[in-house]
Structure formats: structure tokens, C-alpha cells
Design a protein around this motif. Structure first.
Motif, PDB file in Angstrom:
ATOM      1  N   ASP A 122       3.944   3.011  -7.014  1.00  0.00           N
ATOM      2  CA  ASP A 122       3.232   2.279  -5.978  1.00  0.00           C
ATOM      3  C   ASP A 122       4.201   1.206  -5.471  1.00  0.00           C
ATOM      4  OD1 ASP A 122       1.181   1.443  -4.360  1.00  0.00           O
ATOM      5  OD2 ASP A 122      -0.294   1.293  -5.980  1.00  0.00           O
TER       6      ASP A 122
ATOM      7  N   GLU B 153      -2.347  -1.181 -13.515  1.00  0.00           N
ATOM      8  CA  GLU B 153      -3.655  -0.629 -13.134  1.00  0.00           C
ATOM      9  C   GLU B 153      -3.776   0.849 -13.461  1.00  0.00           C
ATOM     10  OE1 GLU B 153      -4.127  -1.334  -8.918  1.00  0.00           O
ATOM     11  OE2 GLU B 153      -2.441  -0.060  -8.397  1.00  0.00           O
TER      12      GLU B 153
ATOM     13  N   SER C  92      -4.069   3.361  -4.146  1.00  0.00           N
ATOM     14  CA  SER C  92      -3.987   3.348  -5.610  1.00  0.00           C
ATOM     15  C   SER C  92      -5.025   4.292  -6.193  1.00  0.00           C
ATOM     16  CB  SER C  92      -4.220   1.943  -6.142  1.00  0.00           C
ATOM     17  OG  SER C  92      -3.283   1.062  -5.594  1.00  0.00           O
TER      18      SER C  92
END
Ligand SMILES: Nc1ncnc2c1ncn2[C@@H]1O[C@H](COP(=O)(O)OP(=O)(O)OP(=O)(O)O)[C@@H](O)[C@H]1O
Ligand SMILES: [Mg+2]
Lengths: 613, 317
Positions: free
Chosen positions: A417, A210, A185
Motif C-alpha cells: 500500500d 492493518e 485497503s
């Protein structure tokens, strides 16, 4: 440094008495006949034959070593360093044993490490073990990045890793693999920051909320802002699906993504849904049908028509009768209910209250669009979105080709992701077919994928095969290492190291480089909104709560357990916070436990009071 | 197998019974009164080592031989002798030699018997070891040259070269010793036999095994003809290992024997076979690895010759 032992055209061993080798560093072998040959260290060992591992040989006591040293011979200086070096290009003959070896100058290896520069490429990090070349590197490559290691920010001392963004035209798709906590990430964040630098329209699906770029990384001295380069849009809040624009296949995809559709439900949509239906008209039609089906027969509906108390009601039942006669045979009650339930769920999520205009507008001005929502919702939405955007881009390109007019739609990158959730191996998932299509044809239309996953083994294999560049972070799971072995050109020496990579260290295997680079992702300029350790967070939260509560009650103490009801009322009156007696008692005993207040027992019951200094 | 071994064990016990049962102290007493005193050595101080370094350091000499090929005469032996100084900046001295029976003109040795070839092999090895020692003595002028093995071997295999080495060392005042891991003497045994304590000859290694304490040694003055006037030896237990090693020194230097014994003791790891570490290091360096040898052969011999003479038919299959 000298070539030692048996040599071949592809590999040599190099020995040194004083220089420890590092994996992936470049070395030049000076062969007297063939000239300079460039190679890369693929294995590094140190060895001292007098300090043996196996107990078969004598173990030497220190006093003897001391004596030897006094006689002029220090055994620890006998450590030798040995490396196995693979040539980048095969030599014509096996290399001469005994050839000298030297560290290359930057200019001699530049082409193997850099295909772009900071202005034109994605400056993602540094190439590990290139410190020896830093000094004579051109200044334009210096001071570009920091790395963040062991808790501190480190100035650049290595050759930067700059990915040529233009090469994506030829090698369009990127995979990012690595186990939990390996730096995927974080790596994606850096890639995205660099993409923003170039104003490339990008969609990122962010199930973890995020990928926000508004907070500057706390460790960074410089001020770098990505304001106006990105937007975060939440499904159901700022963006959604415009129901009127849906074709029946879109609708099926949407509903199926939400929860699997049976054949009979698909049929219901084929029969009941009409183009340009609004959510309301479609829901009404299904409603009419199920209500009449609940009555069960035309006769019973006629009864309702006859007994209707007003005109309006009569008309409604007449309408239902028509629907019943037309559709009852082909649409089963349960399936219609199933569709209604799924539709309602999406409606409640807000999916139909907005459209994707905001996304398109932001893309048109070259922004990064972060689409947030829970995984289920994102799956539903992304299927619709990607189909939509990809086909817009495709129509534009096709129109261009056919010399017909069409609205401009820019090339773009799709990033996600947890990609194995969107395109899983072995079973169908709604987003999979569009991702597959992009992976196979996206190059033609300028649509690119960056897919990150913890589990490459679970990612659809057709898609995996189309990922031309791969970033491979620490991977421990054997099955994933196996997949990586099959899907990349990492050598077995490299895959053996995968479980031991440090967080943020990465093997970059890219078709455009034609070889694997061992690098480290640079320190990101921005920080995820929730990088705080969840346990620290919990602790902080409960501390905050306790302190607040203490402030509220400290003037009201002491209090008897029999007075709880009054205390609760008082708090409610003054602070507008409601406590049941039970809650209040629990809260007070927690305060006792944490040492904020004390509790005494007497014949009247329990008494809570302040701790005197 | 088990029975055979048990039987063997019993027979050894019967033949050597009185030796095996000999009390440690009784044997020591016997030695003290019939051979010579038992000494106790002590390790040199650090200053002593530093001084040895200043005086030229220690040179260890060892040799190795490797065979490539098949049965006689289709093989080639690689010999290498190395003299290596403990002083870091001093270059190693090396002598290489090769020998193959196919080059013996009339194949005399081959046709005789393998024992002759064996002798020839020993002679070549001994000779280059002594030669490399001479070279080191002349060129490097060390404080001490330490040979791996007994002087007797050199006297038998290459007497004149050996004498040259001895002369050089005497002239240059270089100490010369040999360290023997497998001693083959039977001096105490002969004495026991002679005095009627035993009825068969025992080797010193059997007798002394485990019966000296660590650091103890005895000095042997031998009356053997070949050795007379040439060398003096010590037998010592130099490590925790119960084995006994031998130390030869040329006669003219026998006054330095106890100093040499101390030095060997100091350089021998406590938990080792008893050989001073320097000889172990020289030993491991002088060995030619199989791969290296193969590489040499392949690079320097015509493949026709290599294949015809030296590739074992077995490995071709
Ligand atoms: N290149 C890097 N430099 C410095 N710190 C890093 C780097 N990469 C990751 N980290 C730190 O390591 C931690 C874990 O990284 P990250 O969240 O990227 O892991 P991940 O691979 O995405 O894991 P998961 O699969 O569980 O999401 C983060 O707290 C991040 O700050
Ligand atoms: Mg992650």
C-alpha cells in the motif's frame, strides 16, 4: 428496447419506454442483416420531453397534468430511457435503426465476464449491473460472495468477478488506485485473502499495521479462517538484516534509506567496510578512527600510548594509531560520524538483531508474509529484502536454465500500500530500483507486483506503465484522474464517473480481459484490527479511564483540596498508580466536568464529593 | 439604434394613442354593447374529463414542414401531419409528403415568383392536416378534433377537403374546433372604426391585449363572406399571459362553444402562452428533426442526386 436515431458501426442509441438502463450492462442488438451484436451500455439517460429543464418552455401546472391523465394521457409515463451502447466488436455496417434489442443470456456473455472459476481464480467481487443474468447463470458461479453495502450484508445477485490468477504469468502486475477512503485497503485485503486461498507465497509491506487476517469480519455469518495461511512479522522484532551478510552496496542502500548518504559518506563505506564485517567490528573501526581524529595528530596519539596506565589501554591506542595513519586522509571525521549515527539508529530499531530467515521459511510453505514497521523502517528493510528474495528467485531460474544446481526458491508476489512512498516519481528512493527491476523483468522470473496508492500521479511512471491490470476506485483529484486517463483504457464516460463511485465500487481495467469491468469488491472475510472509528475509540478510551478512576476514588470521597497529597499517597499505596498533586487535581476536575462527582467551595477551600442520589 | 427605436416607439404611440390609452373597462363596455357579452369560463371537472375520455378522447392535429437544401428550386420540403389521441392505446395517424420545385415540369411556379411557391407550400401543409383529421375522424371516432390554427386557412387552402372533414364530423357527431395562437381578426377594430372612435383599423389582438381577465372570452358572429355560415369564433384569455387566443367551431356545432372554451381553458397551463397543452404536445411530436431528415435523405436518395440538388454549397466548403 429498440435502436433509435443515427447509428454507426461502433455505437448505437437504444431507446426504451419502460426499462431504465444501467451503465456497463450488456445488451444484444438483433440486426436483421448482421445478426446479434453484443454491446455494453456506456451512457444512460432518462428523458421526458414534457417536463423540460429549461424554462424556455412552458411549465405545466399539476391541474393540467391531472386533466390530461383523466383524458387518458399520463405525461409521466412519457418518460423514455435512452442509452448509448458501444459494441464489443465493431459491426460490419452501421446497425439498422429500429433493430430490436434484448438482454443477453448468461451463456452469450460469459466469455466477456469470466475467464476463470472460483477454484482456479481470485473471486474478488461482483460485476455490477448483471442482475438480469443471474438466474440463468450456472450454479457454480452462484452464492460465492457477499457484498457489504450501506451497512448490511447482501447475498450475491450478480455475476461474480473472478480474476484469472494464471493470467498473471502473462500480465504480471496490478495497480490499485483510488482516493482516501475509496476502498483500496479493503480491496487489497480481499485480493490477499484470495491469494491465501491459493497458497501463493506473498510479501506484503504494511506500514499501517492493518493487514492482519486473524479477526473474522463481524458481519459475516460463515466461519472462514486464514489461520496458518499468513504470518505478521515486525521489522526489528521477528525479522531484520543479518549484518554479516551485507555487501558494501547493501549497506549503503540500507543507510541511505534510513537517511540520505553524501558522496563522502559513501566513500567512507568503500574505504572502511570489509566483507564479512560484523556490526561490532565495523563500528569499532569507525570508533577508533573518530577517537584518534579527535586527538588530531600522530604525535598526540603517541603521547597517549606513552602515558597509558596499562597494557590494554596501550594496545588500544596503538591500534587507533594504525587506523588513523591508514584512513585519516581519505575519511573525513564528519562523514564517519554520519555513518555511525545512521548505523546506531538502525541498530536501535532492532534491524540488525534478526535476519530474514523467518520470511523465507514462511514463503517456502506458501504463506502470506505481512511485514510490519513504520514507513521509514519498511523502506530500509524492503530494499534489502526484495533485492535478496528477487535475486534468490532469479538465481534459481537462471540455474535451471543453465542446468546447474541451485536451491529452490518459489515464485512470489510483492504487495504494498502507499506504493508512491516506495517508488516515487521524480526522485530516487532506495526501494525504487528493485521495484522497477521487478516491474520490468519480474514476469520472466515469476515475481509479481500489486501496488496500491492514493496518488498514481506520484508513482514512478516506468512502473505505472508496467501495471497491466488496474483497479480504479473513487478518485476525485483532477491530476490523478488525468493520470488514470493516460495510463488506462477507461473511456471518458468512465473517468467522468470516477469522482462519484461509491466506496468499494471499482473499474477493473485489465489486459487479460481486454476491456473495463465495473464491479464491486466483495465483503472481506476478515477485518482490519483497527477499523474502529478513531473518534469512537477516543471516546471509549476516555470513558474507560474515567470509570476506572471513579472506582478508585469513590470510597475516598469527600476530599478537601488541601488533602490532595494524602489522597495521592493513598492511591499510590493501594493501586500502585502515581499521581502528582497537580495531576490529581486535574483528574478530579475532569470528573466534575463529566458529571461523575461534584465540587463545592467553602472557607477551607474546595471539597470534592459524591453526587447523592 | 437607440434613437431609431425611441422614435419608432413615439410614432406607434402617436398612431395608436387612443387605443393604448383606452381604459380596460371602457373597452369592455364597448364590446358588451356593440359586439356581444363578455363571458367567464370555468374549468371542467375531473368527471367531465373522464367522460370525454369515454366518449373517444381528444385528437390534436398539427403539421410541420422542414426544408433541406439551398435556394429555389434546389430544396426539398418535408411535410408531416399528425393526429394524436389523448387515449393511450390509440395509434398516432400520420401523413407524410414531400415537395420540391425541381419536379414541377415546366418550372412554372419557380419562374413566377416566390409568393406562388409559398402558397403551394401552405396548401400542401393545410391539405395533409385536414386529410389526417379526416382519417382520424373516420377511423378513431373521437369525441373532439382540435386543429392547430384557424379554419379560415383550410377554407382558403383546400376548400373541398375541408368540407369533407366538416361533413364527416357532422355526420359522426364529432366536435371540430381550431385553436389559434396568433389571431389576425379585426372585428372589434372594424366596429371602432365604423363608429368613428378611431381613425385607423386595429387588430383584435392589439385591442384585447391584457384587457380581458384570465378565463374571459367573447363570441364573435362574423359577417365576412368567406366565413358566413361556416364557423363561429371565440376570443379568450386562457392563461396568465395577456395574449388572446382564438377558438373556431363549425357553425352547426356552435351550441357547444362554451363547453369547448371551458375545455381549452382547463387544458391550458396557467403560465403558458395560452395554448392547450395537447396541441403543444402534438406540435413537438410532429416536428421532424434536422438529423432525422438528413438521415432519411442520405439513406433514400442516390448520393449523386443528393449532392447535386440538395447539399447547400455553403456547407460543402
Ligand atoms: N468493498 C467494500 N465493501 C464494504 N465496505 C467497504 C468496501 N471497501 C471499503 N469499505 C469500507 O470503507 C472504508 C474505507 O475503506 P479503505 O480503508 O479500504 O479505504 P482506502 O482507500 O484504503 O483509504 P486510504 O487511502 O485513506 O487508506 C473502510 O472502513 C471499509 O470498511
Ligand atoms: Mg488504505
Amino acid at each position: 428496447m429498440k435502436v433509435v436515431g443515427i447509428t454507426t458501426q461502433q455505437e448505437v442509441f437504444i431507446g426504451s419506454k419502460d426499462r431504465n438502463f444501467r451503465i456497463n450492462e450488456f445488451l444484444i442488438v438483433e440486426d436483421i442483416n448482421q445478426g446479434d451484436i453484443l454491446g455494453e451500455v456506456i451512457e444512460a439517460h432518462t428523458f421526458n420531453r414534457y417536463i423540460p429543464l429549461d424554462t424556455g418552455r412552458d411549465f405545466v401546472d399539476d391541474s393540467v397534468l391531472e386533466s390530461l391523465k383523466a383524458l387518458g394521457y399520463a405525461i409521466d409515463e412519457e418518460t423514455i430511457y435512452i442509452s448509448k451502447v458501444r459494441f464489443l466488436n465493431e459491426a460490419n455496417y452501421p446497425v439498422e435503426t429500429g433493430s430490436s434489442v434484448r438482454i443477453p443470456k448468461f451463456s452469450e456473455v460469459k466469455d466477456f465476464m469470466l475467464k476463470s472459476d472460483d477454484e482456479n481464480g481470485l473471486t474478488l467481487g461482483v460485476i455490477r449491473n448483471t442482475n438480469d443474468m443471474y438466474e440463468d447463470m450456472d450454479t457454480e458461479y452462484k452464492d460465492l460472495v457477499y457484498t457489504f453495502e450501506d451497512g448490511s450484508l447482501i447475498e450475491q445477485r450478480e455475476v461474480p468477478y473472478i480474476m484469472d490468477i494464471r493470467s498473471m504469468h502473462q500480465y504480471p502486475h496490478i495497480g490499485v488506485f483510488g482516493g482516501s477512503g475509496s476502498g483500496k485497503s479493503f480491496g487489497l485485503r480481499v485480493v490477499l485473502e484470495e491469494i491465501m486461498k491459493h497458497n501463493v507465497p506473498t510479501i506484503i509491506l504494511d506500514p499501517h499495521f492493518e493487514m492482519d487476517f486473524s479477526a473474522k469480519a463481524s458481519y459475516l455469518p460463515d466461519e472462514i479462517s486464514y489461520e496458518n495461511k499468513f504470518v505478521c512479522l515486525q521489522v526489528g522484532k521477528q525479522v531484520g538484516v543479518k549484518f554479516e551478510d551485507l555487501a558494501s552496496q547493501d549497506l549503503k542502500n540500507l543507510l541511505d534509506a534510513s537517511s540520505h548518504l553524501t558522496d563522502s559518506m559513501n566513500n567512507v563505506i568503500d574505504v572502511l567496510f570489509r566483507n564479512r564485517d560484523s556490526l561490532y567490528s565495523f563500528q569499532n573501526r569507525m570508533n577508533d578512527l573518530t577517537e584518534s581524529q579527535e586527538l588530531g595528530s600522530v604525535d598526540k596519539i603517541l603521547d597517549r600510548i606513552n602515558s597509558a596506565s596499562n597494557d590494554e589501554e596501550r594496545k588500544a591506542w596503538q591500534r587507533k594509531k594504525e587506523v588513523f595513519e591508514k584512513y585519516d586522509k581519505t575519511c573525513s571525521y564528519n562523514s564517519v560520524k554520519g555513518i555511525m549515527w545512521r548505523l546506531k539508529r538502525l541498530e536501535n530499531d532492532g534491524v540488525f538483531s534478526k535476519d530474514i530467515k523467518a520470511i523465507e521459511d514462511n514463503m517456502q510453505v506458501g504463506r502470506l508474509v505481512v511485514i510490519q514497521g513504520n514507513t521509514r523502517l519498511l523502506q530500509v528493510f524492503s530494499t534489502y529484502l526484495l533485492n535478496n528474495l528477487y535475486h534468490k528467485r532469479r538465481s534459481y531460474k537462471d540455474a535451471l536454465y543453465n542446468k546447474t544446481a541451485s536451491e529452490y526458491f518459489p515464485p512470489f508476489i510483492v504487495v504494498t500500500d502507499e506504493a508512491h512512498n516506495f517508488a516515487p516519481k521524480g526522485y530516487d528512493s532506495p526501494a525504487k530500483s528493485i521495484l522497477k527491476e521487478i516491474s520490468q523483468e519480474g514476469r520472466k522470473y515469476g515475481t509479481f507486483l500489486i501496488l496500491a496508492t492514493q496518488r498514481p500521479t506520484l508513482l514512478d511512471e516506468t512502473i505505472t506503465a508496467q501495471l497491466n491490470s488496474k483497479f480504479i476506485f473513487r478518485t476525485v483529484r483532477a491530476s490523478d484522474i488525468q493520470t488514470i486517463k493516460e495510463e488506462t483504457d477507461l473511456t471518458s464516460e468512465e473517468t467522468n464517473r470516477l469522482p462519484y463511485l461509491r466506496t468499494g465500487d471499482v473499474f477493473i481495467s485489465s489486459a487479460s480481459m481486454g476491456r473495463t469491468i465495473y464491479g464491486r469488491i466483495r465483503a472481506a472475510h476478515t477485518e482490519s484490527p483497527h477499523t474502529e472509528n478513531p473518534f469512537d475509540e477516543l471516546k471509549k478510551k476516555s470513558q474507560e479511564k474515567n470509570i476506572n478512576f471513579f472506582e478508585i476514588i469513590k470510597d475516598k470521597l469527600p476530599v478537601m483540596s488541601t488533602d490532595m497529597i494524602n489522597l495521592a499517597m493513598e492511591i499510590e499505596r493501594e493501586e500502585e498508580i502515581r499521581f502528582t498533586v497537580e495531576n490529581l487535581e486535574m483528574k478530579l476536575s475532569e470528573m466534575v466536568e463529566k458529571g461523575y462527582i461534584k465540587k463545592e467551595e467553602n472557607f477551607l477551600g474546595q471539597k470534592y464529593s459524591l453526587i447523592e442520589e | 439604434m437607440e434613437n431609431k427605436l425611441k422614435k419608432f416607439n413615439d410614432e406607434v404611440k402617436k398612431s395608436y394613442g387612443n387605443i393604448l390609452n383606452l381604459e380596460k373597462n371602457n373597452l369592455k363596455n364597448f364590446i358588451a354593447s356593440n359586439i356581444g357579452p363578455i363571458y367567464k369560463s370555468s374549468k371542467p371537472s375531473k368527471e367531465a374529463y373522464l367522460n370525454y375520455e369515454k366518449l373517444g378522447g381528444i385528437i390534436g392535429v398539427d403539421g410541420s414542414v422542414n426544408r433541406k437544401g439551398g435556394a429555389s428550386p434546389h430544396y426539398v420540403d418535408f411535410f408531416r401531419a399528425l393526429a394524436k389521441s389523448t387515449k393511450k392505446q390509440v395509434e398516432d395517424r400520420i401523413i407524410n409528403e414531400i415537395y420540391s420545385p425541381i419536379l414541377d415540369k415546366d418550372m412554372k411556379l419557380v419562374l413566377e415568383d416566390d409568393g406562388e411557391l409559398e402558397n403551394k407550400r401552405n396548401q400542401i401543409l393545410s391539405k395533409i392536416e385536414v386529410e389526417v383529421a379526416i382519417d382520424a375522424a373516420k377511423e378513431l371516432k373521437p369525441f373532439l378534433i382540435m386543429m392547430d390554427g384557424t379554419f379560415i386557412r383550410y377554407i382558403i387552402d383546400c376548400k373541398s377537403t375541408w368540407e369533407e372533414l366538416r361533413d364527416v364530423c357532422e355526420r359522426e357527431k364529432i366536435l371540430l374546433i381550431g385553436v389559434i395562437e396568433d389571431i389576425k381578426t379585426h372585428i372589434i377594430g372594424s366596429k371602432l372604426l365604423e363608429m368613428g372612435y378611431t381613425d385607423r383599423l386595429s387588430y383584435d389582438r392589439e385591442l384585447l391585449f391584457g384587457r380581458l381577465d384570465v378565463g374571459e372570452y367573447i363570441v364573435i358572429e362574423d359577417s365576412d363572406k368567406t366565413r358566413a355560415g361556416q364557423l363561429t369564433s371565440a376570443l379568450m384569455r386562457s392563461s396568465n399571459n395577456p395574449n388572446i387566443i382564438g377558438i373556431d367551431i363549425i357553425d352547426t356545432q356552435r351550441g357547444r362553444l362554451s363547453e369547448m372554451v371551458d375545455l381549452i381553458f382547463g387544458l391550458t397551463p396557467e403560465n403558458s402562452r395560452g395554448v392547450p397543452i395537447w396541441l403543444d404536445i402534438v406540435d413537438s411530436e410532429v416536428k421532424i428533426s434536422h438529423n432525422t431528415m438528413e438521415a432519411y435523405l442520405e439513406s433514400y436518395l442516390d448520393s449523386e442526386i443528393y449532392e447535386r440538388y440538395f447539399v447547400e454549397t455553403r456547407s460543402k466548403r
